[in-house]
Scaffold this active site. Structure first.
Site, PDB file in Angstrom:
ATOM      1  N   GLN A 101      41.930  42.480  32.942  1.00 31.18           N
ATOM      2  CA  GLN A 101      41.307  41.286  33.524  1.00 31.18           C
ATOM      3  C   GLN A 101      42.351  40.445  34.263  1.00 31.18           C
ATOM      4  O   GLN A 101      43.431  40.166  33.745  1.00 31.18           O
ATOM      5  CB  GLN A 101      40.623  40.465  32.413  1.00 31.18           C
ATOM      6  CG  GLN A 101      39.842  39.261  32.905  1.00 31.18           C
ATOM      7  CD  GLN A 101      38.605  39.617  33.741  1.00 31.18           C
ATOM      8  OE1 GLN A 101      38.030  40.680  33.597  1.00 31.18           O
ATOM      9  NE2 GLN A 101      38.214  38.733  34.623  1.00 31.18           N
ATOM     10  N   ASP A 115      38.211  49.408  38.200  1.00 36.10           N
ATOM     11  CA  ASP A 115      38.157  48.183  39.006  1.00 36.10           C
ATOM     12  C   ASP A 115      38.302  48.503  40.494  1.00 36.10           C
ATOM     13  O   ASP A 115      37.971  47.677  41.344  1.00 36.10           O
ATOM     14  CB  ASP A 115      39.303  47.248  38.606  1.00 36.10           C
ATOM     15  CG  ASP A 115      38.825  46.070  37.773  1.00 36.10           C
ATOM     16  OD1 ASP A 115      37.667  45.649  37.937  1.00 36.10           O
ATOM     17  OD2 ASP A 115      39.628  45.576  36.960  1.00 36.10           O
ATOM     18  N   LYS A 118      31.281  41.928  29.858  1.00 34.01           N
ATOM     19  CA  LYS A 118      31.489  43.311  30.308  1.00 34.01           C
ATOM     20  C   LYS A 118      31.383  44.270  29.121  1.00 34.01           C
ATOM     21  O   LYS A 118      30.755  45.319  29.204  1.00 34.01           O
ATOM     22  CB  LYS A 118      32.858  43.448  30.984  1.00 34.01           C
ATOM     23  CG  LYS A 118      32.931  42.787  32.355  1.00 34.01           C
ATOM     24  CD  LYS A 118      34.363  42.728  32.898  1.00 34.01           C
ATOM     25  CE  LYS A 118      34.411  42.022  34.250  1.00 34.01           C
ATOM     26  NZ  LYS A 118      35.776  41.872  34.777  1.00 34.01           N
TER      27      LYS A 118
HETATM   28  N1  GUN Z   1      38.965  38.777  37.867  1.00 36.15           N
HETATM   29  C1  GUN Z   1      37.973  38.354  38.677  1.00 36.15           C
HETATM   30  N2  GUN Z   1      37.182  39.395  39.027  1.00 36.15           N
HETATM   31  C2  GUN Z   1      37.694  40.476  38.426  1.00 36.15           C
HETATM   32  C3  GUN Z   1      37.310  41.842  38.398  1.00 36.15           C
HETATM   33  O1  GUN Z   1      36.333  42.295  39.022  1.00 36.15           O
HETATM   34  N3  GUN Z   1      38.077  42.651  37.642  1.00 36.15           N
HETATM   35  C4  GUN Z   1      39.165  42.208  36.965  1.00 36.15           C
HETATM   36  N4  GUN Z   1      39.875  43.089  36.263  1.00 36.15           N
HETATM   37  N5  GUN Z   1      39.553  40.958  36.963  1.00 36.15           N
HETATM   38  C5  GUN Z   1      38.815  40.099  37.701  1.00 36.15           C
END
Ligand code: GUN
Length: 290
Positions: free
Chosen positions: A97, A120, A53
């Site tokens: 995350q 998110d 990311k």
């Molecule tokens: N864990 C799995 N998918 C995601 C996501 O799209 N965002 C975040 N913050 N954590 C995740």
């Protein structure tokens, strides 16, 4: 043989478009969009996701900061960091995350992120806005699924989309996105899950089937109607390999189009995070100058 919906290639195209938008934004506002990523603990998978990311942010010309905290971090410590990031004007988007270590209440952390930095799209304000038909930030994976369909010319309007899985991250928001009264939506949506009775009969009704149930090779050819479009959101690690929730070799023979794993939905999720971060910076710029 099904058409392969190549998420990796589409993600590259979209990321180039976003990079051009970022460069116009920087020219106009003299500030780079910035994403703060928070990673708690040392889960290998999460480390890879966050690294990818951040790399994508930097390639698109955005700022990106990583806050890496030990697995023993307490909830007040994490909430204090989120408060700091909420108050920092250089941070336009905040990504914590998931999953978080056991001692931390995930919902409380999600709620603590400023609604205007919730890239998110997991927070109550983002979800409430989506549910009431006035979306702001859409969760990245479901938005990526929608865009993957749209940009491959797959019609969603009026079609029956069957979603297998009801998570807060994928199934639930995807249903809300695709049932919206809006272009590239207007679908008839059915959500089913591990407790649904007669799952085969339900999935066989889908024109488009999206699987996000977290079980390797769960969807088989006999669970779909010939010619259906199949989107695989699953990422399961089996014997060191990444395997989706769809039995690809089996389903490919019956579907009209299908996403691979890896290289399908995954790269689209990252791309939508960039999209949301730029959107957050744009909101910040217009509210700051208002
Ligand atoms: N864990 C799995 N998918 C995601 C996501 O799209 N965002 C975040 N913050 N954590 C995740």
């Amino acid at each position: 043989m099904a058409t392969i919906l190549d998420g990796k290639k589409l993600a590259q195209t979209l990321q180039a478009e976003i990079a051009a938008d970022v460069s116009r934004f920087v020219e106009k506002h003299k500030v780079r969009p910035g994403l703060a990523a928070v990673l708690v603990g040392d889960d290998q998978g999460s480390q890879v996701y966050v690294r990818n990311k951040r790399k994508a942010c930097q390639q698109a010309g955005m700022d990106s900061w990583l806050h890496q905290l030990p697995v023993t971090t307490s909830q007040p410590e994490l909430l204090a960091l989120v408060a700091e990031l909420n108050a920092d004007p250089a941070v336009h988007g905040i990504l914590v995350q998931l999953p978080l270590p056991r001692q931390i209440d995930e919902a409380a952390v999600v709620r603590a992120v400023s609604p205007l930095k919730d890239v998110d799209g997991f927070g109550p304000e983002s979800l409430g806005l989506l549910t009431s038909g006035h979306p702001r930030f859409l969760p990245c994976t479901p938005l990526g699924v929608q865009q993957l369909l749209v940009r491959n010319g797959i019609d969603i309007e009026g079609r029956h989309v069957v979603i297998v899985g009801r998570s807060n991250i994928v199934g639930k928001p995807l249903a809300l996105i695709l049932m919206q009264k809006a272009p590239a939506a207007n679908a008839t949506v059915t959500v089913c899950h591990s407790r649904s009775r007669g799952l085969h009969e339900i999935t066989r009704q889908g024109d488009i089937i999206v699987v996000a149930i977290g079980q390797a090779r769960f969807l088989k050819a006999n669970m779909i109607r010939p010619g259906a479009v199949v989107v695989d959101v699953g990422i399961n690690r089996v014997d060191g390999k990444l395997i989706g929730d769809v039995d690809f070799d089996d389903v490919e023979a019956v579907a009209s189009a299908i996403t691979p794993v890896p290289g399908g939905v995954g790269p689209m999720t990252i791309t939508m995070l960039l999209h949301n971060t730029l959107q957050a910076a744009q909101i910040h710029a217009t509210t700051a100058s208002a």
